[in-house]
Design a protein around this motif. Structure first.
Motif, PDB file in Angstrom:
ATOM      1  N   GLU A 132     -11.795  44.395 -64.668  1.00 39.71           N
ATOM      2  CA  GLU A 132     -11.341  44.858 -65.983  1.00 39.71           C
ATOM      3  C   GLU A 132     -10.338  46.000 -65.823  1.00 39.71           C
ATOM      4  N   MET A 133     -10.622  46.910 -64.903  1.00 40.07           N
ATOM      5  CA  MET A 133      -9.704  48.041 -64.688  1.00 40.07           C
ATOM      6  C   MET A 133      -8.349  47.569 -64.178  1.00 40.07           C
ATOM      7  N   LEU A 134      -8.369  46.588 -63.279  1.00 37.86           N
ATOM      8  CA  LEU A 134      -7.118  46.142 -62.666  1.00 37.86           C
ATOM      9  C   LEU A 134      -6.437  45.035 -63.466  1.00 37.86           C
ATOM     10  N   GLY A 135      -7.166  44.472 -64.432  1.00 39.18           N
ATOM     11  CA  GLY A 135      -6.590  43.378 -65.207  1.00 39.18           C
ATOM     12  C   GLY A 135      -6.399  42.123 -64.371  1.00 39.18           C
ATOM     13  N   CYS A 136      -7.399  41.825 -63.528  1.00 36.96           N
ATOM     14  CA  CYS A 136      -7.294  40.632 -62.682  1.00 36.96           C
ATOM     15  C   CYS A 136      -8.650  39.930 -62.659  1.00 36.96           C
ATOM     16  N   SER A 137      -8.751  38.839 -61.894  1.00 39.76           N
ATOM     17  CA  SER A 137     -10.008  38.091 -61.843  1.00 39.76           C
ATOM     18  C   SER A 137     -10.977  38.749 -60.858  1.00 39.76           C
ATOM     19  N   ARG A 138     -12.250  38.421 -61.007  1.00 38.79           N
ATOM     20  CA  ARG A 138     -13.255  38.921 -60.065  1.00 38.79           C
ATOM     21  C   ARG A 138     -12.999  38.352 -58.672  1.00 38.79           C
ATOM     22  N   ARG A 139     -12.485  37.141 -58.650  1.00 36.49           N
ATOM     23  CA  ARG A 139     -12.180  36.533 -57.358  1.00 36.49           C
ATOM     24  C   ARG A 139     -11.129  37.372 -56.624  1.00 36.49           C
ATOM     25  N   HIS A 140     -10.110  37.804 -57.359  1.00 34.68           N
ATOM     26  CA  HIS A 140      -9.069  38.625 -56.740  1.00 34.68           C
ATOM     27  C   HIS A 140      -9.652  39.960 -56.259  1.00 34.68           C
ATOM     28  N   VAL A 141     -10.577  40.498 -57.029  1.00 36.51           N
ATOM     29  CA  VAL A 141     -11.228  41.755 -56.607  1.00 36.51           C
ATOM     30  C   VAL A 141     -11.944  41.528 -55.283  1.00 36.51           C
ATOM     31  N   GLY A 142     -12.663  40.403 -55.196  1.00 37.34           N
ATOM     32  CA  GLY A 142     -13.368  40.083 -53.949  1.00 37.34           C
ATOM     33  C   GLY A 142     -12.394  40.017 -52.779  1.00 37.34           C
ATOM     34  N   ASN A 143     -11.242  39.405 -53.019  1.00 32.00           N
ATOM     35  CA  ASN A 143     -10.230  39.315 -51.956  1.00 32.00           C
ATOM     36  C   ASN A 143      -9.727  40.697 -51.544  1.00 32.00           C
ATOM     37  N   LEU A 144      -9.482  41.534 -52.547  1.00 33.91           N
ATOM     38  CA  LEU A 144      -9.005  42.893 -52.243  1.00 33.91           C
ATOM     39  C   LEU A 144     -10.034  43.649 -51.414  1.00 33.91           C
ATOM     40  N   LEU A 145     -11.296  43.549 -51.795  1.00 34.57           N
ATOM     41  CA  LEU A 145     -12.339  44.290 -51.080  1.00 34.57           C
ATOM     42  C   LEU A 145     -12.520  43.747 -49.660  1.00 34.57           C
ATOM     43  N   GLU A 146     -12.343  42.453 -49.503  1.00 38.52           N
ATOM     44  CA  GLU A 146     -12.402  41.887 -48.147  1.00 38.52           C
ATOM     45  C   GLU A 146     -11.279  42.445 -47.279  1.00 38.52           C
ATOM     46  N   ARG A 147     -10.086  42.534 -47.886  1.00 39.90           N
ATOM     47  CA  ARG A 147      -8.951  43.085 -47.133  1.00 39.90           C
ATOM     48  C   ARG A 147      -9.206  44.541 -46.751  1.00 39.90           C
ATOM     49  N   ILE A 148      -9.814  45.269 -47.671  1.00 45.19           N
ATOM     50  CA  ILE A 148     -10.106  46.688 -47.396  1.00 45.19           C
ATOM     51  C   ILE A 148     -11.087  46.800 -46.226  1.00 45.19           C
ATOM     52  N   GLU A 149     -12.127  45.965 -46.262  1.00 45.03           N
ATOM     53  CA  GLU A 149     -13.117  46.010 -45.201  1.00 45.03           C
ATOM     54  C   GLU A 149     -12.457  45.663 -43.861  1.00 45.03           C
ATOM     55  N   HIS A 150     -11.599  44.650 -43.896  1.00 49.46           N
ATOM     56  CA  HIS A 150     -10.905  44.228 -42.679  1.00 49.46           C
ATOM     57  C   HIS A 150     -10.035  45.372 -42.144  1.00 49.46           C
ATOM     58  N   ARG A 151      -9.336  46.014 -43.052  1.00 52.79           N
ATOM     59  CA  ARG A 151      -8.451  47.113 -42.671  1.00 52.79           C
ATOM     60  C   ARG A 151      -9.245  48.242 -41.998  1.00 52.79           C
ATOM     61  N   ILE A 152     -10.377  48.563 -42.599  1.00 57.78           N
ATOM     62  CA  ILE A 152     -11.156  49.670 -42.064  1.00 57.78           C
ATOM     63  C   ILE A 152     -11.835  49.282 -40.756  1.00 57.78           C
ATOM     64  N   THR A 153     -12.228  48.026 -40.655  1.00 56.51           N
ATOM     65  CA  THR A 153     -12.819  47.567 -39.399  1.00 56.51           C
ATOM     66  C   THR A 153     -11.779  47.645 -38.274  1.00 56.51           C
ATOM     67  N   GLU A 154     -10.562  47.262 -38.593  1.00 57.47           N
ATOM     68  CA  GLU A 154      -9.482  47.348 -37.584  1.00 57.47           C
ATOM     69  C   GLU A 154      -9.287  48.797 -37.152  1.00 57.47           C
ATOM     70  N   ARG A 155      -9.354  49.684 -38.098  1.00 60.49           N
ATOM     71  CA  ARG A 155      -9.179  51.106 -37.784  1.00 60.49           C
ATOM     72  C   ARG A 155     -10.290  51.566 -36.845  1.00 60.49           C
ATOM     73  N   LYS A 156     -11.492  51.097 -37.133  1.00 60.74           N
ATOM     74  CA  LYS A 156     -12.635  51.475 -36.318  1.00 60.74           C
ATOM     75  C   LYS A 156     -12.416  50.975 -34.883  1.00 60.74           C
ATOM     76  N   GLU A 157     -11.963  49.747 -34.762  1.00 62.48           N
ATOM     77  CA  GLU A 157     -11.784  49.167 -33.429  1.00 62.48           C
ATOM     78  C   GLU A 157     -10.658  49.856 -32.651  1.00 62.48           C
ATOM     79  N   ALA A 158      -9.669  50.318 -33.412  1.00 62.67           N
ATOM     80  CA  ALA A 158      -8.533  50.977 -32.754  1.00 62.67           C
ATOM     81  C   ALA A 158      -8.887  52.388 -32.299  1.00 62.67           C
ATOM     82  N   SER A 159      -9.903  52.974 -32.937  1.00 63.20           N
ATOM     83  CA  SER A 159     -10.215  54.369 -32.605  1.00 63.20           C
ATOM     84  C   SER A 159     -11.162  54.461 -31.421  1.00 63.20           C
TER      85      SER A 159
END
Lengths: 159, 237
Positions: A132-159
């Motif tokens: 509702e805040m972003l004006g998009c579907s819940r599916r898109h939110v799920g995709n965004l959160l997956e990307r965020i998790e992936h991004r942070i996991t990559e950061r963890k592995e790089a550190s």
């Protein structure tokens, strides 16, 4: 009208300030964001057109204002230098550790991911609320959160 | 990632602001009663809001290079300086920009609460405490009559203004004028529903109080304007 903004400040100022502190982790800057938002409403009251609830509007403008600051080069450098503990996927998404990790990544994230990260990890919103805040579907939110998790996991592995 | 099972901050903020629909509010509170995390968060955010309302962060709306406007805003709209807010409510500066007066002929009705000198404008959802003073104010380009009626948490309906008698008080035309009496809140907690009435002609108070007691509200009679403010009266922390 000034009275309208004044009433809005009385009712929602605490929320704007608290969220700005959560996102920026800096009291002084949070105070500046509070000032910036309500001074902006006094100067340009038309920016709140009443189509959404005041709380929803202020969540969006606070997030935007804070992310803009985080993207500032000086802030980015400060955040990158922060001591960040390793990411684990089973960490409580509302914990202080998660907040620190998310803050450290916000400046590097695309706008939509950064906003979703704030709403999920710092505000504890559900997928439906974020949609509702972003004006998009819940599916898109799920995709965004997956990307965020992936991004942070990559950061963890790089550190 | 899984969806959160807890109540989000957005939901609590909407609840604190009185925006949350009653069924959703009931659901959130019921959840908080059985969830230690959410119960603690609800209390934390409520306390944060109360602390902010008692001591708001001082803001300045002065453009840096305009002395005239700096004076106008510093004197008239320093939101956080609560005493100054009271000045905004009751004594709007003479050099206020045009366009701030009520549109048309509708009077502007304002309610303020607190303890002197920290009397601030309040609106629905705001928290007040026993011992706080309530003061209504108005801006109108016509003479009129008014009353301030209240329904407390125990269901008792009272007239705060007029303090006695059964007729509305006279309200001469003017800008940011106070109603002729203020009220100190008693210890009855819960929802305090305030109805401020401005009417072209004086009306009897008893029927209005009867309507408030029976229905929980007062429909503005013909020739009248009403402002309703629902406050949350709690013991001071």
């Amino acid at each position: 009208m000034k009275h309208d903004v004044e009433a809005m400040y009385r009712r929602y100022g605490h929320s704007v300030l608290r969220r700005a502190r959560q996102i920026l982790a800096n009291d002084d800057e949070a105070g500046e964001v509070l000032q910036e938002i309500f001074a902006g409403l006094v100067a340009r009251p038309g920016q709140f057109d009443g189509r959404s609830a005041p709380s929803t509007f202020l969540y969006a403008v606070t997030t935007h204002a804070c992310l803009a600051r985080l993207r500032d080069r000086k802030n980015r450098l400060r955040l990158i230098d922060e001591q960040v503990r390793p990411w684990t996927t089973d960490i409580d998404p509302r914990s202080a550790d998660a907040a620190v990790m998310v803050r450290a990544e916000l400046a590097q994230m695309p706008e939509d991911e950064a906003r979703a990260a704030v709403y999920y990890h710092l505000d504890g919103m559900s997928h439906a609320e974020i949609a509702e805040m972003l004006g998009c579907s819940r599916r898109h939110v799920g995709n965004l959160l997956e990307r965020i998790e992936h991004r942070i996991t990559e950061r963890k592995e790089a550190s | 990632m899984t969806d959160h099972s807890h109540v989000s901050d957005l939901r609590w903020d909407r609840w604190l602001a009185g925006e949350l629909p009653p069924d959703e509010a009931t659901e959130a509170i019921a959840h908080a009663e059985s969830c230690a995390t959410c119960g603690a968060r609800m209390r934390e955010l409520t306390a944060g809001r109360e602390a902010f309302q008692l001591r708001p962060v001082a803001l300045s709306f002065a453009p840096p290079r305009s002395v005239r406007r700096t004076r106008a805003f510093a004197g008239g709209f320093a939101l956080a300086a609560v005493a100054v807010v009271a000045i905004v409510v009751f004594r709007r500066p003479a050099d206020d920009p045009p366009g701030e007066r009520p549109k048309g002929h509708a009077p502007n009705l304002v309610l303020a609460a607190g303890r002197a000198p920290d009397v601030i404008a309040v609106s629905t959802g705001d928290i007040v405490h026993p011992g706080d003073s309530l003061q209504a104010a108005y801006t109108s380009d016509r003479d009129g009559f008014g009353a301030v009626l209240a329904l407390d948490g125990a269901g008792a309906a009272n007239a705060y203004v007029p303090a006695g008698g059964d007729t509305m008080v006279e309200l001469p035309a003017g800008v940011d004028r106070s109603f002729p009496a203020s009220t100190v809140l008693d210890r009855v907690g819960g929802t305090e529903r305030i109805v401020i009435l401005w009417c072209q002609a004086a009306r009897a108070i008893a029927p209005l109080l009867g309507e408030l007691r029976a229905t929980g509200d007062v429909a503005a009679p013909a020739g009248c304007h009403a402002r309703r403010v629902v406050l949350d009266k709690r013991e001071a922390p």
